[in-house]
Design an enzyme around this catalytic site. Structure first.
Site, PDB file in Angstrom:
ATOM      1  NE  ARG A   1      12.776  -0.534  -5.786  1.00  0.00           N
ATOM      2  CZ  ARG A   1      13.662   0.183  -5.097  1.00  0.00           C
ATOM      3  NH1 ARG A   1      14.630   0.807  -5.727  1.00  0.00           N
ATOM      4  NH2 ARG A   1      13.575   0.256  -3.793  1.00  0.00           N
TER       5      ARG A   1
ATOM      6  CE  LYS B   1       5.803   3.654   0.692  1.00  0.00           C
ATOM      7  NZ  LYS B   1       7.128   3.126   0.368  1.00  0.00           N
TER       8      LYS B   1
ATOM      9  NE  ARG C   1       6.685 -11.702   1.253  1.00  0.00           N
ATOM     10  CZ  ARG C   1       7.265 -11.203   0.169  1.00  0.00           C
ATOM     11  NH1 ARG C   1       6.527 -10.799  -0.829  1.00  0.00           N
ATOM     12  NH2 ARG C   1       8.560 -11.091   0.103  1.00  0.00           N
TER      13      ARG C   1
ATOM     14  N   PRO D   1       0.837  -1.202   0.000  1.00  0.00           N
ATOM     15  CG  PRO D   1      -0.669  -1.526   1.749  1.00  0.00           C
ATOM     16  CD  PRO D   1       0.632  -2.021   1.198  1.00  0.00           C
ATOM     17  CD  GLU D   2       3.436   2.727  -4.096  1.00  0.00           C
ATOM     18  OE1 GLU D   2       3.613   3.886  -4.511  1.00  0.00           O
ATOM     19  OE2 GLU D   2       3.726   1.721  -4.753  1.00  0.00           O
TER      20      GLU D   2
END
Ligand SMILES: [Zn+2]
Length: 271
Positions: free
Chosen positions: A261, A58, A112, A2-3
């Site tokens: 990434r 965040k 995770r 989530p950003e």
């Protein structure tokens, strides 16, 4: 992960639902993610209620009405929320459950278990790693174009890495960094030191427009379709669209994976 736009949507979603509602019971199922003694966490929440939900970078911030506590949640990659009736099946890796007086449960699950939940007392965030080092909020009024340029000049390296560096500006992650650079027409691997004043201006405008438009879009989707397990991202223009045609020029979108990434961009539109 989530950003900023996703977290802004959560913020308004929760502000419409949980503020002032009594937390009747708090249960910690996986203590690992809760960075406070279980007993203290439960005692702080039980019988209390949330004030207006906030966000910083965040982190989602859930202030409590009594006891001067704030629950600060950084969901990292896979931490997500559920707001549902108690009879709805719990997801695997549900970390804590709050039984609310409105008949719902607010749950946090994290596949995770990389996310972190802090219980902050007296507004002292010094115990939250990297919190106090965060740069300004990219949508804050105080972050004028001039302030942004001044900020940017403290950082060297590739422009995408600068955007992802939360000590520069807070709340931008991998997906929206790609989107911002696409709208700004900047190649992600350009050095910050090579940007012209015009490049910086386009970058500033792209940050503001991409994040605010996405926040509105995600909030609308969340109200309509509920809290997501995967972020609402189908409206993105280049991120995770490697090999598809660029919406500007039709050329194939490039995808480069470095480490964990993925970076997507258009070699034609982004110089
Ligand atoms: Zn293009």
């Amino acid at each position: 992960m989530p950003e900023l736009p996703d977290l802004e949507a959560y913020r308004s979603y929760f502000n419409r639902r949980v503020v002032g509602v009594t937390i009747e019971e708090a249960t910690v199922l996986i203590p690992l993610v809760v960075r406070a003694p279980k007993e203290e966490f439960v005692a702080a929440l039980r019988g209390n209620a949330f004030g207006p939900i906030g966000r910083r970078g965040k982190f989602l911030l859930f202030p409590l009405e009594r006891g001067d506590y704030t629950l600060a949640v950084h969901s990292m990659l896979t931490g997500r929320f559920q707001y549902c009736p108690p009879e709805q099946k719990r997801r695997a890796k549900t970390c804590f459950v709050l039984a609310l007086g409105d008949g719902h449960e607010l749950r946090y699950f994290d596949g995770r278990l990389m996310g972190k939940v802090y219980l902050v007392r007296g507004g002292d965030f010094s115990g939250v790693p990297r919190y106090l080092e965060m740069g300004p909020e990219p949508l804050a009024e105080e972050l004028t174009e001039e302030a942004f340029r001044a900020r940017l000049r403290r950082f060297r390296g590739q422009i995408k890495s600068v955007l992802l560096n939360e000590t520069c500006v807070a709340g931008i992650g991998n997906a929206y960094a790609d989107e911002i650079l696409f709208v700004a027409g900047l190649h992600p691997y350009r050095k910050r030191t090579e940007l012209s004043p015009e490049d910086e201006e386009r970058l500033y405008r792209a940050i503001r427009s991409v994040l605010s438009e996405a926040a509105a879009m995600v909030a609308e989707r969340m109200e309509r379709d509920g809290l997501p397990v995967e972020e609402y991202r189908d409206f993105l223009k280049v991120h995770r669209r490697g090999g598809q045609p660029c919406p500007n020029c039709g050329a194939s979108i490039t995808e480069i994976t470095a480490g964990q990434r993925i970076t997507n961009f258009c070699r034609h539109c982004q110089r």
